[in-house]
Design an enzyme around this catalytic site. Structure first.
Site, short mmCIF file in Angstrom:
data_model
loop_
_atom_site.label_atom_id
_atom_site.label_comp_id
_atom_site.label_asym_id
_atom_site.label_seq_id
_atom_site.Cartn_x
_atom_site.Cartn_y
_atom_site.Cartn_z
N ARG A 119 -9.06 1.97 9.27
CA ARG A 119 -8.66 0.38 9.70
C ARG A 119 -9.75 -0.37 10.19
O ARG A 119 -9.48 -1.57 10.95
CB ARG A 119 -7.31 0.70 10.41
CG ARG A 119 -6.14 0.21 9.61
CD ARG A 119 -5.13 0.13 10.37
NE ARG A 119 -3.83 -0.44 10.17
CZ ARG A 119 -2.80 0.15 9.64
NH1 ARG A 119 -2.96 1.18 8.91
NH2 ARG A 119 -1.60 -0.26 9.70
N ARG A 150 11.43 -2.67 9.79
CA ARG A 150 11.02 -1.68 10.36
C ARG A 150 10.93 -2.35 12.21
O ARG A 150 10.84 -3.11 12.27
CB ARG A 150 9.61 -1.21 9.97
CG ARG A 150 9.40 0.46 10.17
CD ARG A 150 8.34 0.68 9.21
NE ARG A 150 7.01 0.12 9.91
CZ ARG A 150 5.69 0.24 9.33
NH1 ARG A 150 5.67 0.56 8.00
NH2 ARG A 150 4.74 -0.11 9.80
N ARG A 198 -0.21 -8.03 14.22
CA ARG A 198 -0.86 -6.84 13.03
C ARG A 198 -1.72 -7.44 12.03
O ARG A 198 -2.66 -7.10 11.70
CB ARG A 198 0.53 -6.05 12.39
CG ARG A 198 0.88 -5.03 13.32
CD ARG A 198 2.45 -4.40 12.95
NE ARG A 198 2.32 -4.14 11.60
CZ ARG A 198 3.38 -3.93 10.81
NH1 ARG A 198 4.57 -4.53 11.27
NH2 ARG A 198 3.24 -3.32 9.51
N LYS A 237 0.95 -1.20 0.07
CA LYS A 237 0.11 -0.05 0.14
C LYS A 237 0.94 1.22 -0.10
O LYS A 237 0.65 2.25 -0.79
CB LYS A 237 -0.88 0.17 1.26
CG LYS A 237 -2.12 -1.04 1.33
CD LYS A 237 -2.74 -0.62 2.60
CE LYS A 237 -2.29 -0.59 3.73
NZ LYS A 237 -1.60 -2.11 4.32
N ARG A 279 11.83 -6.05 5.41
CA ARG A 279 11.66 -4.50 5.63
C ARG A 279 12.44 -4.24 6.79
O ARG A 279 13.23 -3.11 6.87
CB ARG A 279 10.44 -4.10 5.43
CG ARG A 279 10.17 -2.71 5.48
CD ARG A 279 8.90 -2.27 5.12
NE ARG A 279 7.74 -2.59 6.27
CZ ARG A 279 6.65 -2.26 6.49
NH1 ARG A 279 5.92 -1.65 5.36
NH2 ARG A 279 5.87 -2.61 7.64
P1 AMP Z 1 1.16 1.36 8.87
O1 AMP Z 1 2.46 2.23 8.41
O2 AMP Z 1 -0.03 1.58 7.94
O3 AMP Z 1 1.34 -0.26 8.71
O4 AMP Z 1 0.81 1.60 10.35
C1 AMP Z 1 1.78 1.40 11.70
C2 AMP Z 1 0.89 1.34 12.83
O5 AMP Z 1 0.45 2.67 13.06
C3 AMP Z 1 -0.16 0.21 12.99
O6 AMP Z 1 0.18 -1.05 13.51
C4 AMP Z 1 -1.01 1.02 14.16
O7 AMP Z 1 -0.39 0.69 15.29
C5 AMP Z 1 -0.82 2.62 13.74
N1 AMP Z 1 -1.95 2.83 12.65
C6 AMP Z 1 -1.85 3.28 11.78
N2 AMP Z 1 -2.91 3.70 10.87
C7 AMP Z 1 -3.94 3.42 12.04
C8 AMP Z 1 -5.32 3.46 12.02
N3 AMP Z 1 -6.09 4.26 10.95
N4 AMP Z 1 -6.02 3.55 12.95
C9 AMP Z 1 -5.22 2.92 14.35
N5 AMP Z 1 -3.92 2.76 14.44
C10 AMP Z 1 -3.02 3.11 12.99
#
Ligand code: AMP
Length: 184
Positions: free
Chosen positions: A89, A130, A141, A14, A128
């Site tokens: 989400r 991270r 996750r 994404k 990756r």
């Molecule tokens: P991502 O970079 O999209 O994989 O997001 C990394 C982390 O940020 C996720 O595992 C959540 O802890 C938090 N996060 C990102 N977007 C959201 C969202 N829309 N709602 C809640 N937590 C989020």
């Protein structure tokens, strides 16, 4: 005017695709995960509140992400379009977004579901590296994705705004497919 929501499991691509496409279309790329990571790095009040959730692979509370999305969508660079990457989400966030878009006259959004099998996304995330890409946090996750986020496929499917793309292809192939679909 392009307004897109990217759905899909972590590691489906994404972020990469949203970035390429936003640049190509000259619209803003809004990644809630990226905004949270930046806030954590700078230790802002938002970052401090989000840290333990992000580190353990849990979703941060709705209010935190909803406020930041509302703020970001009201900025001038979002007027010509946007890609939301990582938001909504869960169904409560999708309902919030629907109301926000109606209220601010920003309808017509389309939803791209970028899908890929578990073993593919796990391998990609481990490569990756991270901070939240350890095996344990990745497992959590994916579980959160299945329980909270995957129901959005149905939510948007019912509204007939959903496009599904196979994320288990090369980056270039996915980009080409996205551009093709969006041009039609
Ligand atoms: P991502 O970079 O999209 O994989 O997001 C990394 C982390 O940020 C996720 O595992 C959540 O802890 C938090 N996060 C990102 N977007 C959201 C969202 N829309 N709602 C809640 N937590 C989020």
């Amino acid at each position: 005017m392009t307004r897109l929501i990217f759905l899909g499991p972590p590691g489906a691509g994404k972020g990469t695709q949203a970035q390429v496409l936003a640049k190509h279309l000259r619209i803003s790329h809004i990644s809630t995960g990226e905004i949270l990571r930046q806030a954590m790095k700078e230790q802002t009040p938002l970052g401090i509140k989000a840290q333990s959730y992000v580190d353990s692979g849990e979703l941060v509370p709705d209010q935190l992400v909803q406020d930041l999305v509302e703020e970001r969508l009201s900025q001038p660079d979002s007027v010509s379009g946007w890609i939301l990457d990582g938001f909504p989400r869960k169904v409560t966030q999708a309902a919030f977004l629907e109301e926000l878009l109606a209220k601010t006259d920003q309808g017509g959004e389309r939803v791209v579901n970028l899908d890929a099998p578990d073993e593919v996304v796990i391998a990609r995330l481990l490569a990756r590296g991270r901070k939240d890409d350890t095996e344990e946090v990745i497992r959590r996750r994916l579980e959160v994705y299945r329980n909270e986020t995957a129901p959005l496929i149905d939510y948007y499917g019912k509204r007939e705004r959903l496009l599904t793309i196979n994320g288990n292809q090369s980056q270039e192939e996915v980009t080409a497919e996205l551009k093709h679909i969006l041009a039609s």
